[in-house]
Design a protein around this motif. Structure first.
Motif, mmCIF file in Angstrom:
data_model
loop_
_atom_site.group_PDB
_atom_site.id
_atom_site.type_symbol
_atom_site.label_atom_id
_atom_site.label_comp_id
_atom_site.label_asym_id
_atom_site.label_seq_id
_atom_site.Cartn_x
_atom_site.Cartn_y
_atom_site.Cartn_z
ATOM 1 N N TRP A 35 34.980 31.029 43.499
ATOM 2 C CA TRP A 35 34.749 31.797 42.284
ATOM 3 C C TRP A 35 36.005 32.579 41.941
ATOM 4 C CZ3 TRP A 35 34.982 37.069 41.563
ATOM 5 C CH2 TRP A 35 34.523 37.518 40.320
ATOM 6 N N ARG A 36 36.405 32.564 40.668
ATOM 7 C CA ARG A 36 37.659 33.156 40.218
ATOM 8 C C ARG A 36 37.436 34.459 39.485
ATOM 9 N NH1 ARG A 36 41.400 29.185 38.984
ATOM 10 N NH2 ARG A 36 42.820 30.912 38.656
ATOM 11 N N ILE A 37 38.482 35.251 39.441
ATOM 12 C CA ILE A 37 38.478 36.478 38.642
ATOM 13 C C ILE A 37 38.711 36.057 37.190
ATOM 14 C CG2 ILE A 37 39.671 38.657 38.197
ATOM 15 C CD1 ILE A 37 40.431 38.625 41.230
ATOM 16 N N PRO A 38 37.867 36.482 36.266
ATOM 17 C CA PRO A 38 38.042 36.074 34.865
ATOM 18 C C PRO A 38 39.413 36.508 34.306
ATOM 19 C CG PRO A 38 35.895 37.089 35.181
ATOM 20 C CD PRO A 38 36.673 37.308 36.453
ATOM 21 N N GLU A 39 39.979 35.661 33.465
ATOM 22 C CA GLU A 39 41.269 35.979 32.850
ATOM 23 C C GLU A 39 41.195 37.278 32.055
ATOM 24 O OE1 GLU A 39 42.447 32.474 30.685
ATOM 25 O OE2 GLU A 39 43.253 31.546 32.503
ATOM 26 N N ALA A 40 40.051 37.527 31.435
ATOM 27 C CA ALA A 40 39.883 38.780 30.680
ATOM 28 C C ALA A 40 40.047 39.993 31.591
ATOM 29 C CB ALA A 40 38.517 38.808 29.998
ATOM 30 N N THR A 41 39.583 39.884 32.820
ATOM 31 C CA THR A 41 39.733 40.986 33.782
ATOM 32 C C THR A 41 41.193 41.177 34.150
ATOM 33 O OG1 THR A 41 37.522 40.556 34.656
ATOM 34 C CG2 THR A 41 39.004 41.842 36.038
ATOM 35 N N LEU A 42 41.915 40.082 34.351
ATOM 36 C CA LEU A 42 43.342 40.174 34.666
ATOM 37 C C LEU A 42 44.094 40.874 33.528
ATOM 38 C CD1 LEU A 42 43.883 36.582 36.128
ATOM 39 C CD2 LEU A 42 43.485 38.692 37.403
ATOM 40 N N PHE A 43 43.762 40.503 32.303
ATOM 41 C CA PHE A 43 44.399 41.149 31.151
ATOM 42 C C PHE A 43 43.950 42.601 31.000
ATOM 43 C CE2 PHE A 43 45.640 36.946 29.474
ATOM 44 C CZ PHE A 43 46.950 37.241 29.119
ATOM 45 N N LEU A 44 42.695 42.896 31.296
ATOM 46 C CA LEU A 44 42.195 44.265 31.186
ATOM 47 C C LEU A 44 42.934 45.200 32.140
ATOM 48 C CD1 LEU A 44 40.176 46.327 30.035
ATOM 49 C CD2 LEU A 44 38.618 45.663 31.880
#
Length: 98
Positions: A35-44
């Protein structure tokens, strides 16, 4: 006024370390097909002040460096943050405390 700079410095240290770590964690998960960390979270995390750590994590772990929106987006967030910081630093004091 001195305490605010300490608080800001501690906050920025924490959020940048977090940005660096989550890039590494997501890269590790990608390699293991987990399971991956969502890209939106990385950008947030980058947007709330962790752009330097996120960029450092991107290149340290070679993660998301083939995605143009990360290669362009992360530095763009950093440039915007620097511009805002400079603007706030030089803003008249009465505008800051309105």
């Amino acid at each position: 006024m001195e305490n605010i700079w300490i608080i800001i410095a501690v906050y920025l240290a924490i959020v940048n370390i977090t940005g660096f770590i989550i890039m590494g964690v997501d890269k590790s998960k990608a390699k293991r097909r987990k399971w991956r960390i969502p890209e939106a979270t990385l950008f947030l995390v980058a947007a709330i002040g962790g752009s330097i750590g996120s960029i450092a994590g991107m290149y340290t772990f070679r993660h998301k460096t083939k995605h143009w929106y990360f290669v362009v987006g992360m530095p763009a967030i950093l440039v915007i943050q620097i511009a805002l910081a400079i603007g706030l630093y030089f803003a008249p004091i009465n505008l800051i405390f309105l």
